[in-house]
Design a protein around this motif. Structure first.
Motif, PDB file in Angstrom:
ATOM      1  N   ARG A  77      46.988  28.972   9.011  1.00  0.00           N
ATOM      2  CA  ARG A  77      47.675  28.176  10.613  1.00  0.00           C
ATOM      3  C   ARG A  77      47.006  27.280  10.628  1.00  0.00           C
ATOM      4  NH1 ARG A  77      50.277  32.344  13.711  1.00  0.00           N
ATOM      5  NH2 ARG A  77      49.569  33.990  11.906  1.00  0.00           N
ATOM      6  N   VAL A  78      47.437  25.739  10.878  1.00  0.00           N
ATOM      7  CA  VAL A  78      46.152  24.681  11.436  1.00  0.00           C
ATOM      8  C   VAL A  78      46.935  24.663  12.649  1.00  0.00           C
ATOM      9  CG1 VAL A  78      45.146  23.003  11.452  1.00  0.00           C
ATOM     10  CG2 VAL A  78      44.965  24.501   8.887  1.00  0.00           C
ATOM     11  N   ASN A  79      46.273  24.608  13.314  1.00  0.00           N
ATOM     12  CA  ASN A  79      47.251  23.489  14.885  1.00  0.00           C
ATOM     13  C   ASN A  79      47.396  21.749  14.596  1.00  0.00           C
ATOM     14  OD1 ASN A  79      47.391  22.000  17.546  1.00  0.00           O
ATOM     15  ND2 ASN A  79      46.458  23.431  18.267  1.00  0.00           N
ATOM     16  N   PRO A  80      48.301  21.396  14.667  1.00  0.00           N
ATOM     17  CA  PRO A  80      49.108  20.185  14.355  1.00  0.00           C
ATOM     18  C   PRO A  80      47.508  19.179  14.860  1.00  0.00           C
ATOM     19  CG  PRO A  80      51.044  20.988  14.293  1.00  0.00           C
ATOM     20  CD  PRO A  80      50.237  21.939  15.120  1.00  0.00           C
ATOM     21  N   ARG A  81      47.407  19.376  15.853  1.00  0.00           N
ATOM     22  CA  ARG A  81      46.033  18.466  16.983  1.00  0.00           C
ATOM     23  C   ARG A  81      45.069  18.685  16.582  1.00  0.00           C
ATOM     24  NH1 ARG A  81      47.230  17.405  22.993  1.00  0.00           N
ATOM     25  NH2 ARG A  81      45.165  16.203  23.682  1.00  0.00           N
ATOM     26  N   GLU A  82      44.570  19.802  16.311  1.00  0.00           N
ATOM     27  CA  GLU A  82      43.300  19.820  15.376  1.00  0.00           C
ATOM     28  C   GLU A  82      43.155  19.385  14.616  1.00  0.00           C
ATOM     29  OE1 GLU A  82      41.602  23.977  15.476  1.00  0.00           O
ATOM     30  OE2 GLU A  82      42.468  24.157  17.275  1.00  0.00           O
ATOM     31  N   ALA A  83      43.875  19.258  13.561  1.00  0.00           N
ATOM     32  CA  ALA A  83      43.936  18.428  12.275  1.00  0.00           C
ATOM     33  C   ALA A  83      43.865  17.068  12.497  1.00  0.00           C
ATOM     34  CB  ALA A  83      45.098  18.649  11.736  1.00  0.00           C
ATOM     35  N   MET A  84      44.729  16.220  13.500  1.00  0.00           N
ATOM     36  CA  MET A  84      45.102  15.441  13.241  1.00  0.00           C
ATOM     37  C   MET A  84      43.378  15.038  14.515  1.00  0.00           C
ATOM     38  SD  MET A  84      46.854  12.916  16.915  1.00  0.00           S
ATOM     39  CE  MET A  84      46.010  13.689  17.585  1.00  0.00           C
ATOM     40  N   ILE A  85      42.250  15.451  15.221  1.00  0.00           N
ATOM     41  CA  ILE A  85      41.407  15.223  15.695  1.00  0.00           C
ATOM     42  C   ILE A  85      40.544  14.975  14.725  1.00  0.00           C
ATOM     43  CG2 ILE A  85      39.881  16.133  17.190  1.00  0.00           C
ATOM     44  CD1 ILE A  85      41.610  14.581  18.830  1.00  0.00           C
ATOM     45  N   ARG A  86      40.787  16.383  13.722  1.00  0.00           N
ATOM     46  CA  ARG A  86      39.662  16.825  12.425  1.00  0.00           C
ATOM     47  C   ARG A  86      39.734  15.547  11.576  1.00  0.00           C
ATOM     48  NH1 ARG A  86      41.072  20.580   9.274  1.00  0.00           N
ATOM     49  NH2 ARG A  86      43.076  19.279   8.466  1.00  0.00           N
ATOM     50  N   ASP A  87      41.060  14.839  11.370  1.00  0.00           N
ATOM     51  CA  ASP A  87      40.994  13.754  10.518  1.00  0.00           C
ATOM     52  C   ASP A  87      40.760  12.251  10.825  1.00  0.00           C
ATOM     53  OD1 ASP A  87      42.336  15.245   8.442  1.00  0.00           O
ATOM     54  OD2 ASP A  87      44.453  14.698   9.406  1.00  0.00           O
ATOM     55  N   LEU A  88      40.814  11.968  12.594  1.00  0.00           N
ATOM     56  CA  LEU A  88      40.270  11.453  13.412  1.00  0.00           C
ATOM     57  C   LEU A  88      39.139  11.079  12.855  1.00  0.00           C
ATOM     58  CD1 LEU A  88      40.627   8.362  14.766  1.00  0.00           C
ATOM     59  CD2 LEU A  88      40.970  10.025  16.955  1.00  0.00           C
ATOM     60  N   HIS A  89      38.081  11.925  13.432  1.00  0.00           N
ATOM     61  CA  HIS A  89      36.681  12.099  13.541  1.00  0.00           C
ATOM     62  C   HIS A  89      35.736  12.075  11.852  1.00  0.00           C
ATOM     63  CE1 HIS A  89      33.337  15.055  14.213  1.00  0.00           C
ATOM     64  NE2 HIS A  89      32.678  13.596  13.886  1.00  0.00           N
ATOM     65  N   VAL A  90      37.018  12.532  10.198  1.00  0.00           N
ATOM     66  CA  VAL A  90      36.392  11.930   9.498  1.00  0.00           C
ATOM     67  C   VAL A  90      36.474  10.636   9.147  1.00  0.00           C
ATOM     68  CG1 VAL A  90      37.333  12.441   6.833  1.00  0.00           C
ATOM     69  CG2 VAL A  90      36.723  14.326   8.663  1.00  0.00           C
ATOM     70  N   ARG A  91      37.385   9.644   9.419  1.00  0.00           N
ATOM     71  CA  ARG A  91      37.915   8.376   9.218  1.00  0.00           C
ATOM     72  C   ARG A  91      36.571   7.936   9.851  1.00  0.00           C
ATOM     73  NH1 ARG A  91      44.058   8.866   9.189  1.00  0.00           N
ATOM     74  NH2 ARG A  91      44.470   8.815   7.375  1.00  0.00           N
ATOM     75  N   ILE A  92      35.644   8.628  11.711  1.00  0.00           N
ATOM     76  CA  ILE A  92      34.807   7.357  12.546  1.00  0.00           C
ATOM     77  C   ILE A  92      33.878   7.442  11.129  1.00  0.00           C
ATOM     78  CG2 ILE A  92      33.851   7.507  14.263  1.00  0.00           C
ATOM     79  CD1 ILE A  92      36.441   7.705  15.649  1.00  0.00           C
TER      80      ILE A  92
END
Length: 189
Positions: free
Chosen positions: A8-23
């Motif tokens: 289970r992954v927290n959706p907010r953590e996943a969103m921040i991780r994806d944003l960080h990866v894109r940056i």
């Protein structure tokens, strides 16, 4: 933490991780290093990552809530990555906090300088700051192309709302090589 063990992954953590990866991906674009002179060193990559994070934070800080929370989560993620990188590079547990303090001071100092130059729409001040911090040179003329990229990226990010920023990802400008370079004249290196 336990949720991650069971998938289970927290959706907010996943969103921040994806944003960080894109940056991170934007900060590693080869043209920044080959066409605009960002040094391809550990320090150069830190400066380039910081620059891109600062641009995204600048946009987030101008959006209504919950953008402020997203900004704080992004800063936390970036500094957790830096902490982890320092530890992986062999710096001992006693040295990491001291280095993190220096990195934090450098990051926030640069953010203030870049913000001031961008708010004033002063490409010369921005170029001087970028020359000193990112390129490691004393001449703002060497950073004019990077300053144009930063200003264009700031304008591109200004058109995004919070949903677009986190769902589609941040939008940065295309790298335009400085006038008179081999890449601008169509000659490849």
């Amino acid at each position: 933490m336990i949720g991650r063990l069971f998938g289970r992954v927290n959706p907010r953590e996943a969103m921040i991780r994806d944003l960080h990866v894109r940056i991170n991906a934007a900060a590693r674009a080869p043209a920044l290093y080959t066409a605009l002179g960002v040094p391809d060193t550990v320090e150069g990559r830190f400066e380039c990552l910081s620059l891109h994070v600062i641009l995204v934070l600048r946009r987030l800080n101008r959006l209504p809530d919950p953008a402020g929370e997203v900004a704080q989560d992004l800063v936390n993620a970036v500094f957790l990555q830096l902490d982890s990188s320092l530890r992986e590079s062999g710096i001992g547990d006693f040295g990491v906090p001291k280095r993190m303090k220096k990195l934090g001071a450098a990051f926030y100092g640069r953010a203030a300088g870049y913000d001031a130059a961008l708010d004033a729409a002063d490409p010369d001040a921005l170029a001087r700051s970028l020359a000193r911090n990112v390129l490691g040179v004393d001449h703002a003329a060497d950073a004019a192309g990077l300053a144009r990229y930063v200003m264009a990226s700031d304008r591109a990010l200004a058109s995004l709302d919070l949903d677009a920023l986190v769902v589609a990802g941040p939008r940065f400008a295309a790298v335009q090589p400085p006038a008179g370079t081999a890449e601008q004249s169509g000659v490849s290196r």
